[in-house]
Every structure is written in C-alpha cells, then in structure tokens.
Design an enzyme around this catalytic site. Structure first.
Site, PDB file in Angstrom:
ATOM      1  N   ARG A  62      40.989 -40.036  78.250  1.00  0.00           N
ATOM      2  CA  ARG A  62      40.327 -39.238  79.707  1.00  0.00           C
ATOM      3  C   ARG A  62      39.382 -40.175  80.152  1.00  0.00           C
ATOM      4  O   ARG A  62      39.243 -40.394  81.339  1.00  0.00           O
ATOM      5  CB  ARG A  62      39.623 -37.923  79.329  1.00  0.00           C
ATOM      6  N   HIS A  66      39.492 -42.072  83.988  1.00  0.00           N
ATOM      7  CA  HIS A  66      38.682 -41.779  84.998  1.00  0.00           C
ATOM      8  C   HIS A  66      38.030 -43.127  85.522  1.00  0.00           C
ATOM      9  O   HIS A  66      37.550 -43.246  86.489  1.00  0.00           O
ATOM     10  CB  HIS A  66      37.290 -40.936  84.440  1.00  0.00           C
ATOM     11  N   VAL A  70      38.820 -45.011  89.805  1.00  0.00           N
ATOM     12  CA  VAL A  70      37.856 -45.339  90.670  1.00  0.00           C
ATOM     13  C   VAL A  70      37.578 -46.962  90.747  1.00  0.00           C
ATOM     14  O   VAL A  70      37.110 -47.457  89.749  1.00  0.00           O
ATOM     15  CB  VAL A  70      36.345 -44.633  90.110  1.00  0.00           C
ATOM     16  N   SER A  76      33.811 -49.707  85.105  1.00  0.00           N
ATOM     17  CA  SER A  76      32.507 -49.139  85.949  1.00  0.00           C
ATOM     18  C   SER A  76      32.166 -47.925  85.366  1.00  0.00           C
ATOM     19  O   SER A  76      30.904 -47.441  85.475  1.00  0.00           O
ATOM     20  CB  SER A  76      33.002 -48.914  87.358  1.00  0.00           C
ATOM     21  N   ASN A  94      32.551 -36.151  85.767  1.00  0.00           N
ATOM     22  CA  ASN A  94      32.312 -36.890  84.619  1.00  0.00           C
ATOM     23  C   ASN A  94      30.686 -36.275  84.077  1.00  0.00           C
ATOM     24  O   ASN A  94      30.766 -36.176  82.691  1.00  0.00           O
ATOM     25  CB  ASN A  94      31.676 -38.250  85.019  1.00  0.00           C
ATOM     26  N   PRO A 163      41.334 -36.492  90.362  1.00  0.00           N
ATOM     27  CA  PRO A 163      42.030 -35.008  90.586  1.00  0.00           C
ATOM     28  C   PRO A 163      41.050 -33.860  90.071  1.00  0.00           C
ATOM     29  O   PRO A 163      40.514 -33.833  88.954  1.00  0.00           O
ATOM     30  CB  PRO A 163      43.450 -35.181  89.791  1.00  0.00           C
ATOM     31  N   HIS A 193      47.261 -34.439  78.486  1.00  0.00           N
ATOM     32  CA  HIS A 193      46.583 -32.920  77.980  1.00  0.00           C
ATOM     33  C   HIS A 193      47.469 -32.417  76.892  1.00  0.00           C
ATOM     34  O   HIS A 193      47.251 -31.096  76.628  1.00  0.00           O
ATOM     35  CB  HIS A 193      46.775 -32.081  79.172  1.00  0.00           C
ATOM     36  N   ASP A 238      46.511 -27.687  74.880  1.00  0.00           N
ATOM     37  CA  ASP A 238      47.627 -26.919  74.221  1.00  0.00           C
ATOM     38  C   ASP A 238      47.367 -26.622  72.589  1.00  0.00           C
ATOM     39  O   ASP A 238      46.299 -26.928  72.256  1.00  0.00           O
ATOM     40  CB  ASP A 238      49.020 -27.745  74.413  1.00  0.00           C
ATOM     41  N   THR A 240      48.579 -27.570  69.779  1.00  0.00           N
ATOM     42  CA  THR A 240      48.335 -28.601  68.841  1.00  0.00           C
ATOM     43  C   THR A 240      47.375 -29.607  69.281  1.00  0.00           C
ATOM     44  O   THR A 240      48.057 -30.862  69.720  1.00  0.00           O
ATOM     45  CB  THR A 240      49.770 -29.107  68.624  1.00  0.00           C
TER      46      THR A 240
END
Length: 317
Positions: A62, A66, A70, A76, A94, A163, A193, A238, A240
């Site tokens: 993740r 992110h 950007v 950054s 964040n 998003p 995800h 989810d 698992t």
C-alpha cells in the site's frame, strides 16, 4: 524562417530523446555492478518483517501504491515533516494509516552498509513491495531499477490524487487514467486488497448505507464497526487476509466487498466481466496483477541526474 523552424524541430527531437534515455535507464540489472546483492538484502529483510507480522506485506504494498500515485515512484511518501518542509505523511489518506516506515528504514540501513550511497529509497520500496506479495503467496515480477529519490513531496497531491474508499467507478477510472493506467490495470491492481486490513472509518458508510451488499456480511462487519466510534477498529479486506489469492474478486461477485470502492468494480458496470474472470481464475488475476505492478512502478521515475540517492529515506541529503 525555415531555419528557425528546423531549429525548433531539432530541439523538440533532442528533448524527446533525453526523456526517452532517462526512462531507458530503468533496468532490472541497474545495480549489477554497483550493488549486486541488493535483491537478496531486501528479500531477507522482508522475510524477517513479514515473519514478525504477516500484515506488513500488505502495508508495504500500500505504501508503494501511495508513493507512485503522487508525483511518481520517487520515495516522496517516505519523507518526514521538518520545521521547513511538509511531506505527504499527514495527508488524509496517509495519516494514521500508512505503516511500515521502520521496515524501509531497516532495509535502507542494511543496503547502505553493503553499498553506500548507491541504491535509492524508491528502488528499495519497489523491491520490498514485490517481495511482500511473494511472501504472502502472490506472484513475482521483474522490478525495473534505477529510480532516484525526490527532494520534494506534495501534501496537496497526496490529498487529491489518491483514490478514496468512497470513490465511484467513474472516479476510480479517472484517477488511474491520470497516472497512465487503464481500467483493466485498475481492476487488477485493486486485487492488492487480497491482503491486509481496513479501518472501520473507511467502510462504515458501506456496511450501514449501501444496498448492494450481502446482508449477513454487513451484519458481521457491524459487530466490530459501530455506527459511531471505533474508527480505528480493523477488519480484513477479504477472509484470507494473510494470503494473496483471488478471494477478493469472489467476494465482489457475492456483494461482499468491504469498501464501497471495492464493490464499485462489480456493480453492473464496465469491469464486471473482468471481475468474474478473476474470481474464476487466480492465474489470470496474478498474471495481470504482476504486469500492472510493473506498469505502475514506471510512473514518472526520477532518473539520471534528477533527484538524489538519499542516505536516510526520511530526509533529503
């Protein structure tokens, strides 16, 4: 007049050539001579980090997402605020959400000990994200290397370009398109995800207000996410959560997507067919996910003499 036009055309060609050369510098073998053990160093550190806490694989993935959304994949997102500098860590998507910075610090320390001032934090993050997925049973991919680190960050970009969990399908497609990623890339990358957890504040509206949700699933999620309070309570994206598989897409088909933005991928729209394909075929999903990760990792890299190689990922040199 003609000479001026020819000069302008030549200048445009020259600038285009420089841009092509800069991107061409990304190569899986970028550190073959200067830091040949880089991949092993990162992999060993990630094995230890994920061994201590399986969730860390999802957290680093993740973080990489992110970062790339950007101003490109330039590390950054790793920069701390200072008295004269504002980074991206306090951006709404964040703050109190991104985690694992200490893992990247630890990897950087090992890399610096082996190859001083050679490997960028941006490349370390790209490798760590890949290895975290592998360690949780996901696919591998070849990471192009040669990125350099940004000397700047964009708080406003982090607030506007990432998003939202409440995004509509149209918003998601637009957000990814702004980064040069198409709708199929978006649907494949959303499969990240398959691992990790989400905070109650990001899915409360989904389980209390959305109608395209399995009733028993909503009831179960409400147990740990009350209508008010408990914002930081966690739920698996989810079932698992520590294994990278295609259950995420099976959940979407069953209207059990945890985030509103997740379920938008299967809600009578343009991505329904691809979601069904992925729900039926892990191979199709994992192959497309790996390809989309490579594509994402090439978003606006700093190369050549642009940026720098940070000694400490949290601060500019």
């Amino acid at each position: 007049m003609a000479s001026n036009r020819n000069f302008l055309i030549a200048a445009i060609i020259f600038v285009s050539l420089l841009a092509w050369l800069a991107n061409a510098q990304l190569s899986p073998n970028f550190y073959a001579r200067t830091c040949p053990n880089i991949q092993g160093i990162v992999r060993n550190a990630m094995m230890q980090a994920v061994g201590r806490e399986s969730r860390m694989g999802a957290s680093i993935l993740r973080m990489f997402f992110h970062d790339c959304f950007v101003n490109g994949c330039d590390a950054s997102v790793l920069l701390d605020d200072t008295a004269i500098f504002t980074g991206e860590k306090t951006a709404q998507p964040n703050q109190n959400s991104l985690r694992g910075f200490e893992v990247i610090d630890a990897i950087k320390s090992r890399v610096e000990a082996a190859c001083n001032a050679t490997v960028s934090c941006a490349d370390i993050l790209a490798l760590a994200a890949r290895d975290g997925v592998i360690l949780l049973g996901g696919p591998s991919w070849t990471v192009p290397l040669g990125r350099r680190d940004a000397r700047t960050a964009s708080l406003s970009g982090a607030n506007s370009q990432l998003p939202s969990p409440s995004s509509s399908l149209a918003d998601l497609i637009s957000s990814f398109a702004a980064q040069g990623l198409n709708a199929s890339d978006m649907t494949a990358l959303s499969g990240g995800h398959a691992i990790g957890l989400a905070r109650c504040s990001t899915f409360r509206s989904r389980i209390y207000n959305d109608t395209n949700i399995d009733a028993s699933f909503a009831t179960n999620r409400r147990t740990d996410c009350p209508a008010s309070g408990g914002d930081t309570n966690l739920a698996p994206l989810d079932q698992t959560t520590n294994h990278f598989d295609n259950n995420y897409y099976q959940n979407l088909v069953a209207q059990r997507g945890l985030l509103h933005s997740d379920q938008e991928l299967f809600n009578g729209g343009s991505q329904d067919g691809l979601v069904r394909t992925y729900s039926n075929s892990y191979m199709a999903f994992s192959s497309d996910f790996a390809a989309a990760m490579v594509k994402m990792s090439n978003i606006s890299p700093l190369t050549g003499t642009n940026g720098e190689i940070r000694r400490n990922c949290r601060v500019v040199n």
